[in-house]
Write an enzyme that holds these catalytic residues in place. Structure first.
Site, PDB file in Angstrom:
ATOM      1  N   ASP A  21      82.253  26.365  23.676  1.00 33.16           N
ATOM      2  CA  ASP A  21      81.884  24.992  23.365  1.00 33.16           C
ATOM      3  C   ASP A  21      80.696  25.025  22.390  1.00 33.16           C
ATOM      4  O   ASP A  21      80.107  26.091  22.138  1.00 33.16           O
ATOM      5  CB  ASP A  21      81.522  24.281  24.674  1.00 33.16           C
ATOM      6  CG  ASP A  21      81.059  22.853  24.466  1.00 33.16           C
ATOM      7  OD1 ASP A  21      81.643  22.162  23.614  1.00 33.16           O
ATOM      8  OD2 ASP A  21      80.110  22.437  25.155  1.00 33.16           O
ATOM      9  N   ASP A  23      77.989  21.823  21.601  1.00 31.73           N
ATOM     10  CA  ASP A  23      76.813  21.111  22.106  1.00 31.73           C
ATOM     11  C   ASP A  23      76.524  21.492  23.553  1.00 31.73           C
ATOM     12  O   ASP A  23      77.409  21.473  24.413  1.00 31.73           O
ATOM     13  CB  ASP A  23      77.036  19.597  22.016  1.00 31.73           C
ATOM     14  CG  ASP A  23      77.069  19.099  20.595  1.00 31.73           C
ATOM     15  OD1 ASP A  23      76.006  19.020  19.969  1.00 31.73           O
ATOM     16  OD2 ASP A  23      78.178  18.805  20.108  1.00 31.73           O
ATOM     17  N   ASP A 195      79.386  23.312  29.076  1.00 34.67           N
ATOM     18  CA  ASP A 195      78.264  22.753  29.827  1.00 34.67           C
ATOM     19  C   ASP A 195      78.524  21.444  30.543  1.00 34.67           C
ATOM     20  O   ASP A 195      77.733  21.047  31.400  1.00 34.67           O
ATOM     21  CB  ASP A 195      77.078  22.549  28.879  1.00 34.67           C
ATOM     22  CG  ASP A 195      77.312  21.398  27.908  1.00 34.67           C
ATOM     23  OD1 ASP A 195      78.307  21.450  27.138  1.00 34.67           O
ATOM     24  OD2 ASP A 195      76.521  20.439  27.919  1.00 34.67           O
TER      25      ASP A 195
END
Length: 243
Positions: A21, A23, A195
């Protein structure tokens, strides 16, 4: 969901496929999407990892593809943007703009502007962020859900302090399934690092397909592994190159 373990196994570039991922994983979450700070060596680090992994590296993000390309200069490997609906380095999953995209984006922009919220334009959808006004979350969610009902080619995607509208039928775990059949990724066990809630299906996919997920930051997750922040992710990646 369980609390993940904190001791992450080292990255074995000979046997693993790596999905990252953006961000909150490679870069810290910023107050606005365009304010992220990119580590100076991030592009070159990813390029070296891609070589070490034999091409079995992909960025898988909710960001638009053109944003990922602008942020990750120096890395010419596979990128999957917009939650799996657009890609570089493989056949684009969605080869045309979804019907009703522009009108939905206009509604989202007008709604956000009228309420002092942040609208994020995406090439295949859009998002409304309420980080500056946390109490607005339920109202934003209800608005996005109503918009999805009137625009059936789209689905609601919860995110960190935001709700998105993304093309229906696309997801990060779906992108991993497609990538796993590509020659460079075949016969390698997957590692996915992410996240937030948008990453949970992909983290679970890696766990059930012979690999594991790494959850970045706090919170319950389907991943078996944990790293505290993007700085720790980058340290783990660099150690993998040395290993």
């Amino acid at each position: 969901m369980t609390e993940p373990r904190t001791e992450v196994p080292p990255l074995d570039c000979r046997t693993k496929a790596l999905f990252l991922d953006f961000d909150g994983t490679l870069v810290d979450i910023a107050p606005t999407p365009d304010a992220v700070i990119i580590p100076a060596d991030l592009g070159s680090l990813l390029a070296r990892l891609n070589t070490a992994l034999g091409g079995a590296l992909a960025i898988v993000s909710g960001r638009s593809l053109n944003e990922l390309e602008s942020f990750l200069r120096g890395f010419d490997g596979i990128m999957v943007g917009s939650h799996g609906s657009e890609a570089r380095g493989m056949t684009p999953p969605l080869d045309r703009l979804p019907e009703g995209l522009e009108s939905a984006q206009t509604e989202m922009r007008d709604y956000a502007t009228s309420r002092g919220l942040l609208y994020e334009h995406k090439s295949m959808g859009g998002a409304i962020h309420f980080r500056a006004l946390p109490d607005a979350g339920p109202e934003v969610e209800a608005f996005i859900e109503r918009l999805a009902i009137t625009n059936p080619r789209f689905e609601v995607q919860p995110a960190k302090m935001a709700f998105e509208l993304r093309p229906a039928g696309f997801s990060k775990d779906g992108a991993l399934q497609i990538l796993s059949d590509q020659p460079d990724f075949r016969n390698r066990s997957p590692i996915y690092i992410g996240d937030d809630t948008t990453d949970e299906p992909a983290l679970a996919w890696a766990e059930t397909h012979g690999g594991f997920g790494i959850k970045v930051g706090d919170g319950k997750t389907r991943a078996s592994q944990h790293l505290p922040d993007p700085a720790a992710v980058l340290d783990w990646l660099r150690a993998g190159l040395e290993h």
